[in-house]
Write a protein that holds these residues in place. Structure first.
Motif, mmCIF file in Angstrom:
data_model
loop_
_atom_site.group_PDB
_atom_site.id
_atom_site.type_symbol
_atom_site.label_atom_id
_atom_site.label_comp_id
_atom_site.label_asym_id
_atom_site.label_seq_id
_atom_site.Cartn_x
_atom_site.Cartn_y
_atom_site.Cartn_z
ATOM 1 N N SER A 64 42.524 23.951 6.099
ATOM 2 C CA SER A 64 42.515 24.345 4.688
ATOM 3 C C SER A 64 43.794 23.909 3.986
ATOM 4 O O SER A 64 43.796 23.624 2.790
ATOM 5 C CB SER A 64 42.351 25.869 4.561
ATOM 6 O OG SER A 64 43.453 26.551 5.132
ATOM 7 N N ARG A 65 44.900 23.833 4.720
ATOM 8 C CA ARG A 65 46.163 23.406 4.124
ATOM 9 C C ARG A 65 46.206 21.901 3.899
ATOM 10 O O ARG A 65 46.957 21.422 3.058
ATOM 11 C CB ARG A 65 47.329 23.814 5.026
ATOM 12 C CG ARG A 65 47.510 25.305 5.153
ATOM 13 C CD ARG A 65 47.779 25.944 3.786
ATOM 14 N NE ARG A 65 47.946 27.376 3.893
ATOM 15 C CZ ARG A 65 49.086 27.973 4.205
ATOM 16 N NH1 ARG A 65 50.157 27.246 4.452
ATOM 17 N NH2 ARG A 65 49.146 29.282 4.267
ATOM 18 N N LEU A 66 45.435 21.149 4.665
ATOM 19 C CA LEU A 66 45.444 19.694 4.541
ATOM 20 C C LEU A 66 44.252 19.196 3.740
ATOM 21 O O LEU A 66 44.023 17.998 3.650
ATOM 22 C CB LEU A 66 45.444 19.049 5.933
ATOM 23 C CG LEU A 66 46.646 19.372 6.820
ATOM 24 C CD1 LEU A 66 46.515 18.652 8.154
ATOM 25 C CD2 LEU A 66 47.941 18.990 6.145
ATOM 26 N N LYS A 67 43.502 20.084 3.142
ATOM 27 C CA LYS A 67 42.298 19.693 2.418
ATOM 28 C C LYS A 67 42.621 18.739 1.268
ATOM 29 O O LYS A 67 41.869 17.821 0.970
ATOM 30 C CB LYS A 67 41.606 20.936 1.866
ATOM 31 C CG LYS A 67 40.284 20.640 1.162
ATOM 32 C CD LYS A 67 39.633 21.929 0.678
ATOM 33 C CE LYS A 67 39.266 22.839 1.812
ATOM 34 N NZ LYS A 67 38.579 24.077 1.357
ATOM 35 N N HIS A 68 43.765 18.950 0.626
ATOM 36 C CA HIS A 68 44.107 18.148 -0.543
ATOM 37 C C HIS A 68 45.177 17.098 -0.237
ATOM 38 O O HIS A 68 45.904 16.673 -1.121
ATOM 39 C CB HIS A 68 44.591 19.054 -1.671
ATOM 40 C CG HIS A 68 43.575 20.062 -2.082
ATOM 41 N ND1 HIS A 68 42.367 19.722 -2.649
ATOM 42 C CD2 HIS A 68 43.566 21.407 -1.984
ATOM 43 C CE1 HIS A 68 41.672 20.810 -2.897
ATOM 44 N NE2 HIS A 68 42.371 21.840 -2.496
ATOM 45 N N ASN A 86 53.086 25.495 4.200
ATOM 46 C CA ASN A 86 53.600 26.842 3.991
ATOM 47 C C ASN A 86 53.267 27.708 5.205
ATOM 48 O O ASN A 86 52.488 27.311 6.071
ATOM 49 C CB ASN A 86 52.962 27.456 2.738
ATOM 50 C CG ASN A 86 53.303 26.670 1.483
ATOM 51 O OD1 ASN A 86 54.366 26.070 1.391
ATOM 52 N ND2 ASN A 86 52.387 26.660 0.540
ATOM 53 N N ASP A 87 53.860 28.891 5.249
ATOM 54 C CA ASP A 87 53.622 29.798 6.383
ATOM 55 C C ASP A 87 52.126 30.067 6.544
ATOM 56 O O ASP A 87 51.388 30.193 5.564
ATOM 57 C CB ASP A 87 54.345 31.124 6.151
ATOM 58 C CG ASP A 87 55.864 30.952 6.127
ATOM 59 O OD1 ASP A 87 56.321 29.810 6.352
ATOM 60 O OD2 ASP A 87 56.565 31.936 5.874
ATOM 61 N N LEU A 88 51.701 30.161 7.808
ATOM 62 C CA LEU A 88 50.286 30.373 8.116
ATOM 63 C C LEU A 88 50.002 31.819 8.514
ATOM 64 O O LEU A 88 50.855 32.491 9.099
ATOM 65 C CB LEU A 88 49.861 29.463 9.261
ATOM 66 C CG LEU A 88 49.573 27.990 8.948
ATOM 67 C CD1 LEU A 88 49.162 27.281 10.231
ATOM 68 C CD2 LEU A 88 48.480 27.857 7.912
ATOM 69 N N ASN A 89 48.789 32.256 8.220
ATOM 70 C CA ASN A 89 48.308 33.552 8.668
ATOM 71 C C ASN A 89 48.488 33.650 10.183
ATOM 72 O O ASN A 89 48.091 32.746 10.928
ATOM 73 C CB ASN A 89 46.820 33.677 8.309
ATOM 74 C CG ASN A 89 46.256 35.049 8.597
ATOM 75 O OD1 ASN A 89 46.776 35.790 9.416
ATOM 76 N ND2 ASN A 89 45.167 35.375 7.932
ATOM 77 N N ALA A 90 49.078 34.724 10.650
ATOM 78 C CA ALA A 90 49.339 34.895 12.084
ATOM 79 C C ALA A 90 48.067 34.843 12.917
ATOM 80 O O ALA A 90 48.106 34.496 14.108
ATOM 81 C CB ALA A 90 50.063 36.220 12.327
ATOM 82 N N LEU A 91 46.920 35.133 12.314
ATOM 83 C CA LEU A 91 45.659 35.123 13.050
ATOM 84 C C LEU A 91 45.273 33.723 13.501
ATOM 85 O O LEU A 91 44.355 33.561 14.308
ATOM 86 C CB LEU A 91 44.534 35.715 12.193
ATOM 87 C CG LEU A 91 44.677 37.190 11.804
ATOM 88 C CD1 LEU A 91 43.429 37.657 11.084
ATOM 89 C CD2 LEU A 91 44.948 38.057 13.029
#
Length: 205
Positions: A64-68, A86-91
């Motif tokens: 999702s972070r590399l989608k764009h 950016n920081d990622l959800n720990a999950l």
């Protein structure tokens, strides 16, 4: 977002184009198509490399972070490559486990975090995961007594998802394991695009 720069050898671009007798219009369209192809290819390679390098359980958070992700052309000699690091959800590292100091998720630990099911968090639905109180946030309720255990507690609200920083490590992974093949990917596709367009043009003549 993270920004990386590349310089392309325009003399090599010209050499390939002249060798095939490509027009300026074909060169520009081939260049643009090769950039787009390279962007998509690097995105795929990046997701795979980051999941492995960061020891992540799931790819969906990094995808999702590399989608764009996009390559921007500046003239014909410079390319800018953008990544959302950016920081990622720990999950992204798996199922959170409560520890004495916070939460352990896979190989990552988040100090001060807690594992909980928080009502009305995100779209009005209950969310089970790793959370942390917002910096400077004040507890919204006085001391209460749990009906189940009889223990006293206070609300953790306001809270936010616990995240893990990846920027520095991710950039090293991208530069060492992905971008090393940048020029090979681009020039291979650039030449293929030139030949395809030249062939298409000759059929119309």
């Amino acid at each position: 977002m993270s920004e990386l720069f590349f310089d392309l050898d325009t003399s090599e671009l010209d050499t390939v184009a002249k060798g095939l007798g490509a027009s300026e219009l074909i060169v520009k369209s081939s260049f643009s198509a090769a950039l787009n192809f390279t962007a998509r290819k690097l995105r795929t390679l990046s997701v795979r490399a980051l999941q492995e390098g960061l020891d992540m359980k799931s790819q969906k958070y990094i995808r999702s972070r590399l989608k764009h992700i996009r390559l921007k052309q500046s003239g014909m000699d410079e390319i800018k490559l953008w990544y959302g690091l950016n920081d990622l959800n720990a999950l992204a590292w798996g199922t959170p486990k409560q520890t004495a100091s916070g939460v352990q998720v896979g190989s990552k630990s988040v100090k001060g975090a807690f594992r909980a099911k928080v009502p009305s968090f995100g779209g009005g639905k209950s969310k089970t995961g790793a959370f942390i109180r917002k910096p400077g946030g004040k507890r919204r309720s006085a001391v209460k007594v749990s009906r189940k255990t009889g223990r006293k507690y206070t609300s953790q609200l306001p809270v936010q998802l616990a995240t893990v920083g990846i920027n520095d490590q991710a950039q090293i992974i991208i530069e060492d394991d992905v971008l090393v093949d940048f020029e090979v990917i681009f020039f291979t596709e650039y030449e293929r695009q030139l030949k395809w367009r030249m062939e298409k043009q000759s059929k119309k003549a």
